[in-house]
Design a protein around this motif. Sequence first.
Motif, PDB file in Angstrom:
ATOM      1  N   ILE A   5      47.046  46.310  28.700  1.00 47.18           N
ATOM      2  CA  ILE A   5      47.320  46.891  30.017  1.00 47.18           C
ATOM      3  C   ILE A   5      46.606  46.058  31.067  1.00 47.18           C
ATOM      4  O   ILE A   5      45.379  46.018  31.120  1.00 47.18           O
ATOM      5  CB  ILE A   5      46.863  48.363  30.088  1.00 47.18           C
ATOM      6  CG1 ILE A   5      47.478  49.165  28.935  1.00 47.18           C
ATOM      7  CG2 ILE A   5      47.218  48.973  31.444  1.00 47.18           C
ATOM      8  CD1 ILE A   5      46.948  50.588  28.827  1.00 47.18           C
ATOM      9  N   GLU A  23      52.028  45.109  33.518  1.00 43.42           N
ATOM     10  CA  GLU A  23      51.390  44.763  34.801  1.00 43.42           C
ATOM     11  C   GLU A  23      52.084  45.515  35.943  1.00 43.42           C
ATOM     12  O   GLU A  23      53.293  45.479  36.079  1.00 43.42           O
ATOM     13  CB  GLU A  23      51.446  43.241  35.028  1.00 43.42           C
ATOM     14  CG  GLU A  23      50.957  42.777  36.385  1.00 43.42           C
ATOM     15  CD  GLU A  23      49.541  43.241  36.748  1.00 43.42           C
ATOM     16  OE1 GLU A  23      48.610  42.987  35.985  1.00 43.42           O
ATOM     17  OE2 GLU A  23      49.383  43.894  37.804  1.00 43.42           O
ATOM     18  N   CYS A  66      42.042  37.250  40.160  1.00 47.96           N
ATOM     19  CA  CYS A  66      41.613  35.857  40.355  1.00 47.96           C
ATOM     20  C   CYS A  66      42.718  35.019  40.998  1.00 47.96           C
ATOM     21  O   CYS A  66      42.494  34.347  42.001  1.00 47.96           O
ATOM     22  CB  CYS A  66      41.202  35.270  39.016  1.00 47.96           C
ATOM     23  SG  CYS A  66      40.668  33.571  39.159  1.00 47.96           S
ATOM     24  N   GLY A  94      41.845  36.688  44.643  1.00 46.00           N
ATOM     25  CA  GLY A  94      40.422  36.455  44.389  1.00 46.00           C
ATOM     26  C   GLY A  94      40.102  34.983  44.434  1.00 46.00           C
ATOM     27  O   GLY A  94      40.324  34.312  45.447  1.00 46.00           O
ATOM     28  N   GLY A 134      40.926  45.460  35.292  1.00 50.05           N
ATOM     29  CA  GLY A 134      40.163  44.894  36.398  1.00 50.05           C
ATOM     30  C   GLY A 134      39.550  45.960  37.291  1.00 50.05           C
ATOM     31  O   GLY A 134      39.291  47.089  36.842  1.00 50.05           O
ATOM     32  N   PHE A 182      30.699  30.282  47.025  1.00 56.02           N
ATOM     33  CA  PHE A 182      31.455  29.424  47.941  1.00 56.02           C
ATOM     34  C   PHE A 182      31.066  29.707  49.381  1.00 56.02           C
ATOM     35  O   PHE A 182      31.881  30.071  50.200  1.00 56.02           O
ATOM     36  CB  PHE A 182      32.959  29.559  47.671  1.00 56.02           C
ATOM     37  CG  PHE A 182      33.344  28.869  46.395  1.00 56.02           C
ATOM     38  CD1 PHE A 182      33.874  27.593  46.421  1.00 56.02           C
ATOM     39  CD2 PHE A 182      33.108  29.468  45.171  1.00 56.02           C
ATOM     40  CE1 PHE A 182      34.174  26.934  45.237  1.00 56.02           C
ATOM     41  CE2 PHE A 182      33.403  28.816  43.983  1.00 56.02           C
ATOM     42  CZ  PHE A 182      33.932  27.548  44.019  1.00 56.02           C
TER      43      PHE A 182
HETATM   44  P1  FAD Z   1      42.102  41.464  36.977  1.00 56.97           P
HETATM   45  O1  FAD Z   1      42.224  39.993  37.116  1.00 56.97           O
HETATM   46  O2  FAD Z   1      41.735  42.261  38.140  1.00 56.97           O
HETATM   47  O3  FAD Z   1      43.434  42.007  36.310  1.00 56.97           O
HETATM   48  C1  FAD Z   1      43.695  43.372  36.131  1.00 56.97           C
HETATM   49  C2  FAD Z   1      45.196  43.606  36.295  1.00 56.97           C
HETATM   50  O4  FAD Z   1      45.506  44.923  35.839  1.00 56.97           O
HETATM   51  C3  FAD Z   1      45.670  43.545  37.735  1.00 56.97           C
HETATM   52  O5  FAD Z   1      46.699  42.586  37.859  1.00 56.97           O
HETATM   53  C4  FAD Z   1      46.167  44.956  38.041  1.00 56.97           C
HETATM   54  O6  FAD Z   1      47.288  44.960  38.907  1.00 56.97           O
HETATM   55  C5  FAD Z   1      46.541  45.454  36.656  1.00 56.97           C
HETATM   56  N1  FAD Z   1      46.515  46.929  36.496  1.00 56.97           N
HETATM   57  C6  FAD Z   1      45.571  47.787  36.924  1.00 56.97           C
HETATM   58  N2  FAD Z   1      45.876  49.044  36.527  1.00 56.97           N
HETATM   59  C7  FAD Z   1      47.052  48.953  35.851  1.00 56.97           C
HETATM   60  C8  FAD Z   1      47.876  49.911  35.190  1.00 56.97           C
HETATM   61  N3  FAD Z   1      47.546  51.213  35.111  1.00 56.97           N
HETATM   62  N4  FAD Z   1      49.042  49.479  34.616  1.00 56.97           N
HETATM   63  C9  FAD Z   1      49.389  48.174  34.655  1.00 56.97           C
HETATM   64  N5  FAD Z   1      48.627  47.224  35.252  1.00 56.97           N
HETATM   65  C10 FAD Z   1      47.470  47.612  35.832  1.00 56.97           C
HETATM   66  N6  FAD Z   1      35.537  35.119  39.657  1.00 56.97           N
HETATM   67  C11 FAD Z   1      35.150  33.849  39.362  1.00 56.97           C
HETATM   68  O7  FAD Z   1      34.888  33.548  38.198  1.00 56.97           O
HETATM   69  N7  FAD Z   1      35.055  32.898  40.351  1.00 56.97           N
HETATM   70  C12 FAD Z   1      35.333  33.177  41.641  1.00 56.97           C
HETATM   71  O8  FAD Z   1      35.235  32.297  42.492  1.00 56.97           O
HETATM   72  C13 FAD Z   1      35.746  34.493  41.971  1.00 56.97           C
HETATM   73  N8  FAD Z   1      36.069  34.819  43.248  1.00 56.97           N
HETATM   74  C14 FAD Z   1      36.511  36.079  43.540  1.00 56.97           C
HETATM   75  C15 FAD Z   1      36.816  36.390  44.862  1.00 56.97           C
HETATM   76  C16 FAD Z   1      37.238  37.654  45.202  1.00 56.97           C
HETATM   77  C17 FAD Z   1      37.563  37.973  46.628  1.00 56.97           C
HETATM   78  C18 FAD Z   1      37.350  38.658  44.186  1.00 56.97           C
HETATM   79  C19 FAD Z   1      37.815  40.052  44.534  1.00 56.97           C
HETATM   80  C20 FAD Z   1      37.067  38.367  42.869  1.00 56.97           C
HETATM   81  C21 FAD Z   1      36.618  37.076  42.526  1.00 56.97           C
HETATM   82  N9  FAD Z   1      36.272  36.739  41.228  1.00 56.97           N
HETATM   83  C22 FAD Z   1      35.844  35.459  40.931  1.00 56.97           C
HETATM   84  C23 FAD Z   1      36.301  37.749  40.142  1.00 56.97           C
HETATM   85  C24 FAD Z   1      37.535  37.589  39.263  1.00 56.97           C
HETATM   86  O9  FAD Z   1      38.700  37.642  40.066  1.00 56.97           O
HETATM   87  C25 FAD Z   1      37.568  38.706  38.216  1.00 56.97           C
HETATM   88  O10 FAD Z   1      36.338  38.709  37.521  1.00 56.97           O
HETATM   89  C26 FAD Z   1      38.702  38.549  37.225  1.00 56.97           C
HETATM   90  O11 FAD Z   1      39.948  38.524  37.868  1.00 56.97           O
HETATM   91  C27 FAD Z   1      38.661  39.708  36.211  1.00 56.97           C
HETATM   92  O12 FAD Z   1      39.763  39.668  35.367  1.00 56.97           O
HETATM   93  P2  FAD Z   1      40.317  41.018  34.686  1.00 56.97           P
HETATM   94  O13 FAD Z   1      41.367  40.574  33.734  1.00 56.97           O
HETATM   95  O14 FAD Z   1      39.202  41.829  34.184  1.00 56.97           O
HETATM   96  O15 FAD Z   1      40.967  41.851  35.868  1.00 56.97           O
END
Ligand code: FAD
Length: 401
Positions: free
Chosen positions: A10, A34, A42, A46, A139, A346
Amino acid sequence: MTESYDMIVIGAGSGGVSCARRAALLGAKTAIIESNEVGGTCVIRGCVPKKLTWYASQFSKIPELAKGYGWSFSKPIFDWPKFVESRHHEVSRLSQIYIGMLKKAGVTLIKGRASFKSAHQISVGNKIISGKHIVIAIGNEGILPDISGANHAMTSRQLFECETQPKHIVIIGGGYIGVEFAAILKELGSNVTLVIRRDLVLRGFDEMIREAVQSNLQESGVQICINSEVSRISKSKKDYDIHLQTNCNPIKTSQITADAILFAIGRKPDFGPLGLDDMGVKTAHGLVSIDKNYATSVPHIYALGDCANHKNLTPVAIAEGRDLSEKLFGKKRRIIDYDTIPTAIFSVPEAGTVGLSEDVALEAYPNDIICYQSQFKPLKYTLTDINKKSVVKLVVQKSTN
Ligand code: FAD
């Protein structure tokens, strides 16, 4: 008939995509769900759009830098809408590449919001699928405070959607996201006020980095309101009045008027739609509780990435996703050392760190720490009037050097 999978993931962000791809490449029948664009925080809102915006901000320096090298330019003009459009195209292109990578690995992509129907069943719209293993990789999202007028403010998600450049933005939050946006937007020509709860930005980082980043922000013209919090926001004609409370004795109140407000005060996963409680999946402090194998309180349900760990970084989510699939379907497990994750900020100039800060090292190894620190003017600046210094620090354990 419900379609059955070995693994249902998910969330198609950094962690979910890496987990699903690795599982499928190891032969598992895998689906990923998704609700937004594929790529997650990211890629879509992000790291990637932020780094592109950071690059955009660096061009403002070129005339000043180049003068010392014999060049002259007329006054640069930054076209925000044009840049936002180019950035949007690039982000969409990357999202398509992620979709292609999932397809090539044999992962079934299902668009929509997932929720648990039963311990092994997930519903998406009016479709129900079942999985032997289920991975929560949803996320997190930026939060707004519970104060009057918070609805006038943005989180980083909305800032990336802004069609016009803020003339004066008030950014609340001294963590890396607040600091980065403050530095970047200032370089792009916005007036920036940064409101922080403590007296220094970047809590948790080494004191040297905190001081260097803060003084560079101030030198670039970012106004920093320390020991301050926003108590309420009100709308005034075209702008907003941001009411501040500064913690000194006696408490001081003040007001700033700006056309944009960004809260970067923390992020939380949105567990609401999933129905975790009904499944018996435990959460603590706003995160899914997991063991070292990413298993939740329900053994065939796993969680990883930002919704389950405190190190909200893309490479961490990616490493966890791959590791979980290797654990379930392969052999190449990796031990993730959460203490030695390199991190970049950054800001302008940028900062980077790996390992323990001096404070934490002293606590872990009392009387056994020595620090080496140096300051120098980068060669690039020597022919210019720019007086910025680079600083570097090594935190060393004396007994082992
Ligand atoms: P995410 O990438 O957030 O993915 C989760 C996905 O789940 C999303 O697409 C969402 O739409 C989906 N979702 C949620 N609920 C549901 C549901 N019920 N059903 C279906 N889909 C769902 N990290 C770095 O390493 N370097 C950086 O420079 C950096 N810069 C950043 C800048 C900003 C402004 C932000 C906000 C974050 C940054 N990060 C950075 C952090 C990085 O983006 C996250 O750590 C990373 O994306 C985490 O990945 P994830 O798979 O846990 O979650």
